[in-house]
Scaffold this active site. Structure first.
Site, PDB file in Angstrom:
ATOM      1  N   PRO A   1      47.008  40.433 -18.725  1.00  0.00           N
ATOM      2  CA  PRO A   1      48.045  41.210 -18.017  1.00  0.00           C
ATOM      3  C   PRO A   1      48.157  42.653 -18.488  1.00  0.00           C
ATOM      4  CG  PRO A   1      48.880  39.043 -18.627  1.00  0.00           C
ATOM      5  CD  PRO A   1      47.537  39.184 -19.286  1.00  0.00           C
TER       6      PRO A   1
ATOM      7  N   LYS B   1      41.069  36.645  -9.328  1.00  0.00           N
ATOM      8  CA  LYS B   1      40.491  37.497  -8.290  1.00  0.00           C
ATOM      9  C   LYS B   1      40.467  38.929  -8.821  1.00  0.00           C
ATOM     10  CE  LYS B   1      43.096  35.800  -4.816  1.00  0.00           C
ATOM     11  NZ  LYS B   1      43.522  35.217  -3.506  1.00  0.00           N
ATOM     12  N   GLY B   2      40.034  39.852  -7.987  1.00  0.00           N
ATOM     13  CA  GLY B   2      39.963  41.237  -8.435  1.00  0.00           C
ATOM     14  C   GLY B   2      41.328  41.897  -8.372  1.00  0.00           C
ATOM     15  N   VAL B   3      41.508  42.915  -9.216  1.00  0.00           N
ATOM     16  CA  VAL B   3      42.771  43.647  -9.152  1.00  0.00           C
ATOM     17  C   VAL B   3      42.545  45.158  -9.326  1.00  0.00           C
ATOM     18  CG1 VAL B   3      43.382  43.511 -11.607  1.00  0.00           C
ATOM     19  CG2 VAL B   3      45.182  43.428  -9.871  1.00  0.00           C
ATOM     20  N   GLY B   4      41.340  45.529  -9.736  1.00  0.00           N
ATOM     21  CA  GLY B   4      41.066  46.924 -10.072  1.00  0.00           C
ATOM     22  C   GLY B   4      41.126  47.869  -8.883  1.00  0.00           C
ATOM     23  N   GLU B   5      40.900  47.335  -7.694  1.00  0.00           N
ATOM     24  CA  GLU B   5      40.939  48.199  -6.511  1.00  0.00           C
ATOM     25  C   GLU B   5      42.177  47.952  -5.659  1.00  0.00           C
ATOM     26  OE1 GLU B   5      36.209  49.083  -6.003  1.00  0.00           O
ATOM     27  OE2 GLU B   5      37.034  47.503  -4.761  1.00  0.00           O
TER      28      GLU B   5
HETATM   29 MO1  MOS Z   1      33.427  50.198  -6.696  1.00  0.00          MO
HETATM   30  S1  MOS Z   1      33.703  51.719  -5.401  1.00  0.00           S
HETATM   31  O1  MOS Z   1      32.400  49.140  -5.817  1.00  0.00           O
HETATM   32  O2  MOS Z   1      32.789  50.794  -8.127  1.00  0.00           O
END
Ligand code: MOS
Length: 736
Positions: free
Chosen positions: A623, A692-696
């Protein structure tokens, strides 16, 4: 290991290490300045010479002549690499323009020469003596001018089909009692990461090692092998620390290739960092978009027609910005149409930048929803809730694996104090400030990628993980260590993680917010295999073995892992690959952004006052790091909303503000209180990690939330990003 049935209870669910806010294990290396970055590999290449890149001074045309004589005679110069003397070069998969141009020039600042000298200053001084004459050709630089003749884009792996149609969009839109038809634009944007593209290259016995800064090691090894026409086995890329990438370092770029060519020509190691003023035009960028959105609704707020068309431009063979894609999935509605069109432009290559597609797409769609809410007289939170869907609206037989957008909106509204917002814009004053609130949904797809790792248990009871996975500032080292610690029943400090080396098993890499879930799933697979190896060595039947507190146990039997490992140690390698769960179920991540802004009633200056993001993105592995990802993305979203724009010179075809003085991004003083809430959830359909992803996710929607807050504060609707004060000033309500 193959993941093709929903995850059941597994060692990750113990949550002894995973899921806990954890400091970065690589933090001390960074704060002490001892993390080795690509341009500073004095440890491995102390004798490296310096390369200085010369970029093309035109956007389109040919090099008529190039005079190297003065440069070659300049002090310290060891070699000058040009397309003429570099030998035949191939072209990697992902590059639409050559990384070493000439005689044809494809775009401004395309590299045309590398000057190699003993010192950086000598290389730079000699580069200034290279005389190049160009023959210009006319170029196409203006998206708006090319828009009407732009054809549909080609289908692509990540972009999906260029066009989708469900029901009768035109008929339903024409018949809708409430209609919105609006066009939005987003500008070209630059990744503007802190660490420039940088590489140190060294040849030994025909084999090449490049210490570099790259998000996708295996892709780049493949592309470099193709470009140099040598076997992949003869190339090693090493990229353990990366000072930001944001998609700009997904692919082989000029620094890697030119360092390799420079080192070959100079017969000694060579380092190349793209000079900052070169980066904006030499590398990739997020291309500008024009987006037309048409929404039709019933008077009680049900969307009946949803149309989204997007235009972007790129070099021939380039890919589009898929800004319409989230509109295929975000809201219910029986009649739908989306289309992605692509113009040919002779600008630097457009390519992935943090949340490609959704980031600019949500900037438009989520203003459109705000505009529709106002037309309907319905609260914008409520309008989004009314049009929620639990299935893919284009393919109703496909449910979402998890979709808690409504909970995000409700929790956010409650926490933020949304009920204090005045639905009539331009009403709230705080001294000289006009104050307003805005909301937007957040949405970004979750992708899963095959990922491998190797794990080794040694006689000290330490587990070492090796994978070519990268840490681009995201916290990969830590979540991989957490994963191995959890599965092996060890404390975090008994795990050592080595990343970013093509000598290690091929991972998912860092892209498309798939890195965290996919790479840890690969480590999970390798550790589960290692548990089997350890159990066998301990004489325990594998399913009975319990791994905890540095021991393996079964019934009465309990052995320290260090002892089982013995002098030789034990190791295992495995990968996680995926069946069709991501086809049967739509996997996406969701959130809600809330923003309060103040707009100076006299000057139009916009200040963000408060921001809140509520995210639902599966299990949150760490987190603390995840929060950093989201607040970083929110910050980047404020940049997109209010500041960021590559200023295009439409006559010459280049981005004029090509440095960090002219390309504005937020600084600390621009960013006020930020709050992030993660809904407590697991997604058993994503992987054994249930993450899941969270960076974008955090950058998707935030720009529109800022724009909607500016509208609520002022009553001025700006549809062309960035929202700079010149677009507001003469429309602000009169100062009382
Ligand atoms: Mo991301 S724009 O696929 O690094």
């Amino acid at each position: 290991m193959k993941f093709d049935t929903p995850a059941t209870t597994n060692p990750i669910d113990q949550l002894k290490v995973i899921g806990r806010p954890t400091d970065r294990i690589d933090g001390p290396l960074k704060t002490c300045g001892t993390a080795p970055y690509a341009y500073e590999r004095h440890d491995v290449a102390p004798d490296a010479a310096y390369g200085y890149v010369i970029g093309a001074g035109i956007a389109k045309g040919r090099i008529a002549s190039m005079d190297l004589s003065a440069a070659e005679a300049s002090p310290g110069v060891l070699a000058i690499v040009t397309a003429r003397n570099a030998g035949a070069l191939g072209k990697g998969n992902f590059n639409t323009a050559k990384l070493l141009g000439g005689p044809e020039i494809d775009h401004y600042h395309q590299a045309v020469a590398l000057v190699v000298a003993k010192t950086f200053e000598q290389a730079r001084a000699a580069a200034a003596l290279v005389r190049i004459a160009y023959t210009r050709a006319p170029g196409r630089f203006d998206l708006a001018a090319q828009k009407d003749s732009a054809p549909l884009a080609k289908p692509s792996a990540f972009g999906g089909p260029p066009e989708t149609r469900v029901g009768d969009f035109s008929g339903a839109f024409a018949a809708a009692p409430v209609q919105l038809d609006a066009t939005y634009t987003t500008p070209d944007q630059s990744h503007a990461m802190m660490e420039p593209h940088a590489s140190t290259a060294q040849w030994k016995d025909g084999k090449l090692t490049v210490w570099t800064s790259n998000q996708m090691i295996a892709w780049s090894v493949g592309d470099l092998a193709k470009t140099l026409a040598i076997p992949k086995e003869n190339i090693r890329l090493v990229s353990p620390f990366i000072g930001g990438g944001f998609g700009g370092k997904l692919f082989l770029r000029a620094d890697i290739l030119l360092a390799a060519l420079g080192a070959r020509a100079a017969r000694q190691p060579v380092k190349v960092a793209l000079q900052r003023p070169l980066m904006m035009n030499n590398t990739t960028h997020r291309p500008a978009t024009i987006q037309r959105i048409r929404l039709g609704a019933t008077r009680d707020g049900k969307l009946t027609a949803i149309g989204h068309e997007g235009w972007s431009g790129n070099l021939p063979e380039g890919s589009p910005e898929t800004a319409v894609n989230q509109t295929r999935l975000l809201y219910a509605g029986p009649n739908r149409m989306t289309a992605t069109r692509l113009a040919v432009l002779d600008l630097p290559e457009g390519n992935a930048m943090r949340a490609p597609g959704e980031a600019p797409g949500m900037m438009a769609l989520e203003i459109a929803m705000d505009e529709m809410a106002e037309k309907l007289g319905i609260d914008p939170v409520q309008l989004r809730i009314l049009n929620d869907t639990q299935v893919d609206p284009e393919k109703p037989e496909r449910p979402f694996s998890q979709r808690r957008l409504v909970e995000c909106l409700r929790a956010g509204a409650e926490t933020f104090g949304w009920n204090r917002r005045n639905a009539r814009p331009g009403q709230l004053r705080d001294g000289r400030w006009l104050v307003g609130m805005g909301v937007a949904a957040a949405f970004r797809n979750n992708l899963v990628m095959k990922s491998a790792a190797r794990v080794r248990l040694d006689k000290h009871g330490v587990v070492t993980v090796e994978t070519d996975m990268t840490d681009i500032g995201t916290g990969t080292y830590t979540i991989i260590a957490q994963t191995a610690a959890e599965v092996m029943g060890l404390p975090l400090d008994k795990v050592f993680v080595r990343l970013g080396d093509s000598a290690f098993p091929v991972s998912a890499g860092s892209g498309g917010q798939w890195g965290a879930n996919s790479s840890t799933a690969g480590v999970y697979a390798a550790c589960m295999k290692l548990r089997g190896v350890v159990a066998q060595a301990a004489g325990i039947t594998a399913p009975d073995a319990v791994f905890a507190d540095g021991m393996v146990r079964a019934g009465e039997r309990a052995l320290p892992l260090a002892q089982v490992a013995g002098e030789q140690g034990l190791s295992a390698e495995d990968f996680m690959e995926y069946g069709d769960l991501d086809k049967k179920y739509q996997q996406s991540t969701f959130g809600a952004h809330f923003v309060e802004v103040g707009v100076d009633a006299a000057t139009g200056e916009i200040r963000v006052r408060r921001m809140l993001a509520v995210c639902a993105a599966g299990r949150i592995l760490n987190p603390k790091a995840a929060r950093s990802q989201v607040i970083g993305a929110m910050t980047m979203g404020v940049g997109a909303a209010l500041m960021e724009e590559l200023a295009l010179d439409k006559r010459q075809g280049f981005f004029a503000n090509h440095d960090l003085a002219g390309y504005e991004v937020p600084v600390h003083a621009d960013i006020p209180h930020q709050q992030v809430i993660f809904l407590d959830e697991t997604d058993p359909l994503s992987s054994p990690m249930k993450a899941k992803g969270v960076g974008e996710l955090g950058i998707c929607g935030i720009g529109a939330a800022v724009a909607n807050a500016v509208y609520n504060a002022t009553g001025v609707r700006v549809r062309d990003y960035p929202i700079t004060l010149d677009k507001l000033l003469d429309k602000l309500p009169a100062v009382a």
